[in-house]
Design an enzyme around this catalytic site. Structure first.
Site, short mmCIF file in Angstrom:
data_model
loop_
_atom_site.label_atom_id
_atom_site.label_comp_id
_atom_site.label_asym_id
_atom_site.label_seq_id
_atom_site.Cartn_x
_atom_site.Cartn_y
_atom_site.Cartn_z
N GLY A 171 37.31 -22.45 -24.05
CA GLY A 171 37.08 -21.33 -24.98
C GLY A 171 38.41 -20.90 -25.58
O GLY A 171 39.33 -21.71 -25.72
N ARG A 172 38.50 -19.61 -25.90
CA ARG A 172 39.73 -19.12 -26.55
C ARG A 172 40.98 -19.41 -25.73
O ARG A 172 41.95 -19.98 -26.23
CB ARG A 172 39.63 -17.60 -26.76
CG ARG A 172 38.87 -17.19 -28.00
CD ARG A 172 38.89 -15.67 -28.12
NE ARG A 172 38.12 -15.11 -27.02
CZ ARG A 172 36.92 -14.55 -27.17
NH1 ARG A 172 36.39 -14.42 -28.36
NH2 ARG A 172 36.27 -14.07 -26.13
N ILE A 173 40.96 -19.03 -24.43
CA ILE A 173 42.17 -19.17 -23.62
C ILE A 173 42.45 -20.64 -23.29
O ILE A 173 43.57 -21.13 -23.44
CB ILE A 173 42.08 -18.30 -22.34
CG1 ILE A 173 41.97 -16.82 -22.75
CG2 ILE A 173 43.29 -18.53 -21.44
CD1 ILE A 173 41.63 -15.87 -21.62
N SER A 251 41.65 -17.74 -14.24
CA SER A 251 40.39 -17.22 -14.80
C SER A 251 39.82 -16.16 -13.83
O SER A 251 40.16 -14.98 -13.95
CB SER A 251 39.41 -18.36 -15.04
OG SER A 251 39.07 -19.04 -13.84
N ARG A 252 39.02 -16.59 -12.88
CA ARG A 252 38.52 -15.70 -11.83
C ARG A 252 38.57 -16.44 -10.51
O ARG A 252 38.23 -17.63 -10.44
CB ARG A 252 37.08 -15.26 -12.12
CG ARG A 252 36.92 -14.24 -13.23
CD ARG A 252 37.52 -12.87 -12.83
NE ARG A 252 37.33 -11.86 -13.86
CZ ARG A 252 38.20 -11.56 -14.82
NH1 ARG A 252 39.34 -12.23 -14.91
NH2 ARG A 252 37.95 -10.60 -15.68
N GLU A 281 40.36 -9.57 -4.25
CA GLU A 281 41.59 -9.01 -4.81
C GLU A 281 41.71 -7.54 -4.45
O GLU A 281 40.73 -6.81 -4.62
CB GLU A 281 41.60 -9.20 -6.33
CG GLU A 281 41.71 -10.67 -6.71
CD GLU A 281 41.77 -10.93 -8.21
OE1 GLU A 281 41.77 -9.97 -9.00
OE2 GLU A 281 41.80 -12.12 -8.57
N HIS A 300 47.07 -11.33 -10.27
CA HIS A 300 46.17 -11.15 -11.43
C HIS A 300 46.89 -10.42 -12.58
O HIS A 300 46.50 -9.33 -12.99
CB HIS A 300 44.89 -10.39 -11.01
CG HIS A 300 43.74 -10.63 -11.94
ND1 HIS A 300 42.42 -10.63 -11.53
CD2 HIS A 300 43.69 -10.89 -13.26
CE1 HIS A 300 41.64 -10.87 -12.56
NE2 HIS A 300 42.39 -11.04 -13.63
C1 GLV Z 1 41.63 -10.29 -17.09
O1 GLV Z 1 41.45 -11.00 -16.14
C2 GLV Z 1 40.64 -10.05 -18.08
O2 GLV Z 1 39.48 -10.45 -17.91
O3 GLV Z 1 40.98 -9.42 -19.09
#
Ligand code: GLV
Length: 347
Positions: A171-173, A251-252, A281, A300
């Site tokens: 995607g974007r990132i 990401s997560r 986290e 994060h």
């Molecule tokens: C950071 O992890 C976000 O989702 O902006």
């Protein structure tokens, strides 16, 4: 800027200002607008408000502005009969039960776009740090282990230039990470559930996940967390990776099975990992991953540049202002909420 040019709904001074609960001191550029335009209350502490506090605070609010560390679920919505919009300061929104919000006609917004480049930069910071052993090298110098001036095999790492990068989720990132890889003359492959012709134009090739895992020297993970991506990178998939390969995740956390990752690193199925996100986290200090030298970690912070965090806060304010002026918020993630409760019936 949208906020500056918008009509001021508060010029009708006899209308009470909508009440907003903001779960942290977000950057001033957004917070100032929220404080000026709304009846705002802000949780003043550095750490997150306990869930009971959120539940108590939402009983009387029209809007909630949470962070990704706040769990916003049916229990919160049940306590919030007047809640109309949840304006989150993050692009990800897996902490919010969006289905529950939609059913109740509550809008949910996020902050996409503004953090793309900053987050991609940080994926590269992690990649370069793990490949070239930057954290180990820092420790080596600081703890007095550097006793000979130069040695042919001191802290040798892996070449990035010319290697193969596999982007999981383009995607974007993910795409922004891939664009940077061209500067390193890398072979770029990606896995995504949908075709990404823009990325193919850059010379990247779409492959299935198994092929990506088998062929990549660096795997960079950029999928959102949802049922289908929970433990996407599990033991079986880690076993497909090259022994010399690295995995990067900003990401997560739950996208990668941490127990399996520890086993993979400890037993040498893969060369290393660089993680900005964790299954829990903050990650407990006794997380076994933290004992390994071939792991680089961060708390994060991938979107944490001064400018980007200010823009994210500003977007939270823009979404709130648009909504309470009776306009569709620019970053609405659940447009169906407006079918359940159209804007004309929100006020
Ligand atoms: C950071 O992890 C976000 O989702 O902006």
């Amino acid at each position: 800027m949208l906020i500056k040019n918008s009509t001021n709904f508060q010029s009708v001074s006899y209308l009470p200002k909508p009440k907003v609960y903001v779960t942290r001191e977000i950057p001033e550029r957004g917070l100032k607008v929220i404080k000026d335009r709304f009846d705002a209350e802000v949780w003043p502490q550095y750490g997150p408000p306990p869930k009971e506090v959120i539940i108590q605070k939402v009983t009387n609010v029209d809007a909630l502005a949470p962070l990704l560390s706040d769990k916003i679920d049916a229990e919160v919505f049940d306590a919030a009969p007047k809640l109309k919009i949840v304006a989150q300061m993050a692009v990800g929104f897996d902490n919010i039960d969006v289905n529950e919000a939609t059913k109740r006609g509550i809008c949910v917004t996020n902050t996409p776009g503004v953090l793309t480049e900053t987050t991609a930069d940080f994926a590269w910071a992690l990649l370069m740090a793990i490949a070239r052993r930057v954290v180990e090298a820092t420790k080596y110098v600081r703890t007095g282990q550097w006793k000979v001036g130069w040695h042919p095999s001191m802290l040798s790492g892996r070449d990035i230039y010319g290697a193969t990068i596999g982007i999981v989720g383009a995607g974007r990132i993910g795409s922004a990470v891939a664009e940077r890889a061209n500067g390193f003359n890398m072979k770029i492959i990606f896995y995504d559930v949908i075709p990404r012709p823009e990325l193919e134009k850059l010379g990247a090739k779409r492959v299935d996940l198994d092929k990506l895992l088998k062929e990549s020297d660096f795997i960079s993970v950029h999928v959102p967390l949802m049922k289908a991506t929970y433990h996407l990178i599990n033991e079986e998939r880690l076993k497909l990776m090259k022994k010399t390969a690295y995995i990067i995740n900003n990401s997560r956390g739950p996208v990668v099975d941490e127990k399996a990752l520890y086993k993979a690193l400890k037993e040498g199925w893969i060369a290393g990992a660089a993680l900005d996100v964790f299954e829990q986290e903050p990650t407990p200090v006794n997380n076994p991953l933290l004992t390994l030298d071939n792991v680089v970690v961060a708390p994060h912070i991938s979107s944490a540049s001064h400018e980007t965090r200010s823009k994210m806060a500003e977007m939270v304010a823009e979404n709130l202002v648009a909504f309470f002026e009776g306009r569709k918020p620019p970053n609405l993630v659940n447009p169906k909420a407006l079918e359940v409760r159209p804007l004309s019936k929100q006020f």
